[in-house]
Design an enzyme around this catalytic site. Structure first.
Site, PDB file in Angstrom:
ATOM      1  N   ASP A  26       0.788  -1.096   0.014  1.00 28.63           N
ATOM      2  CA  ASP A  26       0.035  -0.027  -0.088  1.00 28.63           C
ATOM      3  C   ASP A  26       0.982   1.305   0.029  1.00 28.63           C
ATOM      4  O   ASP A  26       0.387   2.264   0.495  1.00 28.63           O
ATOM      5  CB  ASP A  26      -1.056  -0.012   1.012  1.00 28.63           C
TER       6      ASP A  26
ATOM      7  N   GLY B 223       1.805   3.018  -2.702  1.00 30.84           N
ATOM      8  CA  GLY B 223       1.449   3.731  -3.887  1.00 30.84           C
ATOM      9  C   GLY B 223       2.258   3.503  -4.881  1.00 30.84           C
ATOM     10  O   GLY B 223       2.392   4.257  -5.985  1.00 30.84           O
ATOM     11  N   LYS B 224       2.533   2.068  -5.096  1.00 31.05           N
ATOM     12  CA  LYS B 224       3.044   1.491  -6.249  1.00 31.05           C
ATOM     13  C   LYS B 224       2.302   1.665  -7.679  1.00 31.05           C
ATOM     14  O   LYS B 224       3.074   1.938  -8.718  1.00 31.05           O
ATOM     15  CB  LYS B 224       3.487  -0.056  -6.220  1.00 31.05           C
TER      16      LYS B 224
ATOM     17  N   LYS C 111       0.605   4.301  -8.702  1.00 29.12           N
ATOM     18  CA  LYS C 111       0.959   5.614  -9.341  1.00 29.12           C
ATOM     19  C   LYS C 111       2.353   5.731  -9.981  1.00 29.12           C
ATOM     20  O   LYS C 111       2.356   6.532 -10.894  1.00 29.12           O
ATOM     21  CB  LYS C 111       0.738   6.738  -7.983  1.00 29.12           C
TER      22      LYS C 111
ATOM     23  N   ASN D 125      -5.349 -10.105  -4.327  1.00 29.20           N
ATOM     24  CA  ASN D 125      -5.316  -9.642  -2.881  1.00 29.20           C
ATOM     25  C   ASN D 125      -4.496  -8.428  -3.136  1.00 29.20           C
ATOM     26  O   ASN D 125      -4.476  -7.733  -1.978  1.00 29.20           O
ATOM     27  CB  ASN D 125      -4.623 -10.623  -2.126  1.00 29.20           C
ATOM     28  N   ALA D 126      -4.058  -8.061  -4.162  1.00 26.46           N
ATOM     29  CA  ALA D 126      -3.259  -6.538  -4.241  1.00 26.46           C
ATOM     30  C   ALA D 126      -4.368  -5.734  -4.964  1.00 26.46           C
ATOM     31  O   ALA D 126      -5.140  -6.159  -6.056  1.00 26.46           O
ATOM     32  CB  ALA D 126      -1.812  -6.960  -5.034  1.00 26.46           C
ATOM     33  N   GLY D 127      -4.075  -4.391  -4.756  1.00 32.05           N
ATOM     34  CA  GLY D 127      -4.844  -3.262  -5.538  1.00 32.05           C
ATOM     35  C   GLY D 127      -3.887  -1.931  -5.857  1.00 32.05           C
ATOM     36  O   GLY D 127      -3.303  -1.557  -4.811  1.00 32.05           O
ATOM     37  N   HIS D 128      -3.962  -1.803  -7.028  1.00 26.41           N
ATOM     38  CA  HIS D 128      -3.088  -0.310  -7.389  1.00 26.41           C
ATOM     39  C   HIS D 128      -4.276   0.630  -7.837  1.00 26.41           C
ATOM     40  O   HIS D 128      -4.915   0.301  -8.537  1.00 26.41           O
ATOM     41  CB  HIS D 128      -2.182  -0.720  -8.173  1.00 26.41           C
TER      42      HIS D 128
ATOM     43  N   THR E 245      -7.047 -11.927   2.780  1.00 29.67           N
ATOM     44  CA  THR E 245      -8.327 -11.457   2.120  1.00 29.67           C
ATOM     45  C   THR E 245      -9.191 -12.421   1.599  1.00 29.67           C
ATOM     46  O   THR E 245     -10.375 -12.114   1.315  1.00 29.67           O
ATOM     47  CB  THR E 245      -7.658 -10.768   0.914  1.00 29.67           C
TER      48      THR E 245
ATOM     49  N   GLN F 268       2.127  -6.049  -3.271  1.00 30.87           N
ATOM     50  CA  GLN F 268       2.503  -6.199  -1.853  1.00 30.87           C
ATOM     51  C   GLN F 268       3.926  -5.336  -1.440  1.00 30.87           C
ATOM     52  O   GLN F 268       4.334  -4.347  -2.280  1.00 30.87           O
ATOM     53  CB  GLN F 268       2.538  -7.418  -1.183  1.00 30.87           C
TER      54      GLN F 268
ATOM     55  N   ALA G 209      -7.365  -1.043  -1.116  1.00 28.91           N
ATOM     56  CA  ALA G 209      -8.146  -0.694  -2.435  1.00 28.91           C
ATOM     57  C   ALA G 209      -8.581  -2.202  -2.613  1.00 28.91           C
ATOM     58  O   ALA G 209      -9.664  -1.976  -3.473  1.00 28.91           O
ATOM     59  CB  ALA G 209      -6.885  -0.699  -3.343  1.00 28.91           C
TER      60      ALA G 209
ATOM     61  N   LEU H  15       4.129  12.491   0.679  1.00 31.06           N
ATOM     62  CA  LEU H  15       4.787  13.481   1.632  1.00 31.06           C
ATOM     63  C   LEU H  15       3.873  14.667   2.063  1.00 31.06           C
ATOM     64  O   LEU H  15       3.996  15.065   3.082  1.00 31.06           O
ATOM     65  CB  LEU H  15       5.746  14.057   0.939  1.00 31.06           C
TER      66      LEU H  15
ATOM     67  N   SER I  76       6.146  12.044  -4.411  1.00 31.89           N
ATOM     68  CA  SER I  76       4.974  12.301  -4.732  1.00 31.89           C
ATOM     69  C   SER I  76       4.261  13.304  -3.755  1.00 31.89           C
ATOM     70  O   SER I  76       4.737  13.068  -2.407  1.00 31.89           O
ATOM     71  CB  SER I  76       4.215  11.191  -4.778  1.00 31.89           C
TER      72      SER I  76
END
Length: 433
Positions: free
Chosen positions: A13, A15-16, A18, A38-41, A131, A224, A299, A332, A413
Site C-alpha cells: 500500500d 502507492g506503487k 501511481k 489480493n493486491a490493488g493499485h 483477504t 504488496q 484498495a 509526503l 509524490s
C-alpha cells in the site's frame, strides 16, 4: 533501453500503482510478476479513479504491451471483470495489448473456500488477516505440484484429470466444514473462461526476451511490500509469494543479468493492513490523522489501514534485500501540518538494540521503536512541481530518509494525481554498457 523493477519497501500500500503509472510513460512493456487479486493499485487520472488487481496499470496507455507473468496466481473471473470494466471506460483490452503466461497458476473456487475456512479456524492472535481470495491455497498447490495452470485449460482432457484429482482431495477437507465443490459447475465455468482467455495466453518469457533484444524498455511491477515477503517478511504474517525484486525474474522468466534499476516505493509514514507486528504503529490521535488525511483504506478489501511513523529499519531492509538503486517517496503531502515528525531508526527489545528486523516473530512482537525527531512543516505541498519549491523542513525530512536508508530519492509524490509528482531522476534514462 533499460529494464526497471518497482517494489514496495514496507507492508504494501505504498502507492506503487501511481509510480508504475508514471514510469510507464517511458516503458514499452509492463509486467506483473507475483501475487494475485489480493493486491490493488489505485490510480487517479484526469479525475477518474482506476483500481487494478491483476492487469498491469500500463493498460491505460494505448501503445503499451502488458504481461501477467508465471509468478502470478490468477482468478479468471476477476480478470474478466476487470477487462469488462476497462472496456466500459473506453479502454478495451485486446490480445495484442495483454499476454498471460501459459504457466500462470489458476485460483479455483476450492482455493477460496479453503482460504476462508483455514483462517476462521485460527485462534485469535494467530490469524493472518488473509483477504480470503484463495491466494495462499493456490500457491500451496503450486508448490505441492497439484496446481492447474491457465495453459492447462487449452487441453480439456488434462484439465478434467487435474480437476478431478484436486476435488477428490479438497472435498474431503471441505466436507468437514459443510462445504463441497462441484466438478460439473467448476468445469463448465472454467471452460467458458478458457474460451474467453485463450487468445491472451502465450509464452511471456520468450516475448520479454524478444522485447529486450529489440531494445524495448521493460517495467516489472510488484505487488504488496518487502515485509510481506514469504521468506524475508514478518513471517507468518506475510503474503504467499516472494515480493522482493529477485522474484521479478523468477515470476516472469527474465534473466537477472538484464535488470538495470530497482526502485523501492516508500510511503512517507508507515501503514499496514491486517494482522501482524507493526513496531511504529500509532494508536492515538496522530495515527487517526494520518489515516484520515491519507485516505488509508485497502484498495482490495476496503479495510482501514493501521498507521504509524516512518520505520527506517524496514526501509533499510528493503534497500538490502532488493538491491534498491533509488527510492520513490509517496504521500509526503499527508505529513503537512504535523508540528513534529518521528522516524524509527532502530528497535529496542529490553536492553538489546536491533538495527535490522529479527527473524523470530516473538522477538519482533516485543520490539519498541527507537525514534529520532524532526521538525514538521505547515505548508500544503500538492501545488509544488519542483523539489526546490518544497519547504526547507520537508527537504530535510527527505534527506534524512535517504541517509537512513542508504539510497537516493528519485521520485517524490506530493498528491494522488499524475501531475503531483516530482521526477528527480528517470531510471529509464540509464543506458546499458
Amino acid at each position: 533501453m533499460a529494464n526497471v523493477v518497482v517494489v514496495g519497501t514496507q507492508w504494501g500500500d505504498e502507492g506503487k500503482g501511481k509510480i508504475v503509472d508514471l514510469l510507464t510513460r517511458y516503458a514499452d512493456c509492463i509486467v506483473r510478476f507475483q501475487g494475485g487479486n489480493n493486491a490493488g493499485h489505485t490510480l487517479v487520472v484526469e479525475g477518474r479513479k482506476f483500481i487494478f488487481h491483476l492487469i498491469p496499470s500500463g493498460i491505460l496507455y494505448d501503445e503499451k504491451q502488458c504481461f501477467i507473468g508465471n509468478g502470478v496466481v490468477l482468478d479468471p473471473a476477476v480478470l474478466l471483470q476487470e477487462m469488462k470494466e476497462l472496456a466500459a471506460n473506453g479502454l478495451p483490452v485486446t490480445p495484442g495489448r495483454l499476454m498471460i503466461s501459459e504457466r500462470t497458476h489458476l485460483i479455483m473456487p476450492y482455493h477460496r473456500s479453503l482460504d476462508c475456512t483455514s483462517e476462521a479456524a485460527l485462534k485469535q492472535g494467530r490469524k493472518i488477516g488473509t483477504t480470503g481470495r484463495g491466494i495462499g491455497p493456490c500457491y500451496g498447490d503450486k508448490i505441492l505440484r497439484k496446481g492447474i495452470k491457465i495453459g492447462d485449460l487449452l487441453d480439456d482432457e488434462l484439465f478434467r484429470e487435474k480437476l478431478r484429482d484436486n476435488l477428490d482431495e479438497k472435498n474431503e477437507i471441505l466436507k468437514k466444514f459443510g462445504a463441497e465443490a462441484s466438478f460439473d459447475e467448476i468445469h463448465r465455468a472454467y471452460r467458458q473462461y478458457a474460451e474467453a482467455l485463450a487468445p491472451y495466453i502465450g509464452n511471456v518469457s520468450v516475448a520479454l526476451d524478444q522485447a529486450r533484444q529489440a531494445g524495448r524498455n521493460i517495467l516489472f511491477e510488484g505487488a504488496q511490500g518487502t515485509q510481506l515477503d514469504i521468506d524475508h517478511g514478518t513471517y507468518p504474517f506475510v503474503t504467499s509469494s516472494n515480493t522482493v525484486a529477485g522474484n521479478a525474474c523468477n515470476g516472469s522468466g527474465f534473466g537477472p543479468a538484464h535488470i538495470d534499476e530497482v526502485i523501492g516505493i516508500v510511503k512517507a509514514y508507515t501503514t499496514r493492513v491486517g494482522e501482524g507486528p507493526f513496531p511504529s504503529e500509532l494508536l492515538d490521535a496522530t495515527g487517526d490523522t494520518l489515516q484520515q488525511r491519507g485516505g488509508e483504506f485497502g484498495a482490495t478489501t476496503g479495510r482501514k489501514r493501521r498507521c504509524g511513523w516512518l520505520d527506517a529499519v524496514v526501509v533499510r531492509e528493503a534497500v538490502r534485500l532488493n538491491g534498491l538503486t533509488g527510492l520513490a517517496i509517496t504521500k509526503l503531502d499527508v505529513l503537512s501540518g504535523q508540528p513534529a515528525l518521528k522516524i524509527a531508526n532502530a528497535y529496542a527489545d529490553g536492553a538489546v538494540r536491533h538495527e535490522a528486523m529479527p527473524g523470530n516473530i516473538r522477538s519482533v512482537q516485543r520490539l519498541k521503536p527507537v525514534y529520532e525527531e524532526l521538525p514538521g512543516w505547515a505548508e500544503e505541498l500538492r501545488h509544488i512541481r519542483s523539489v526546490d519549491e518544497l519547504p526547507v523542513k520537508a527537504r530535510a525530512y527527505v534527506r534524512r530518509i535517504e541517509e537512513l536508508a542508504g539510497a537516493p530519492a528519485v521520485i517524490i509524490s506530493v498528491g494522488p494525481g499524475r501531475e503531483e509528482t516530482l521526477l528527480l531522476r528517470n531510471p529509464f534514462a540509464k543506458q546499458k554498457n
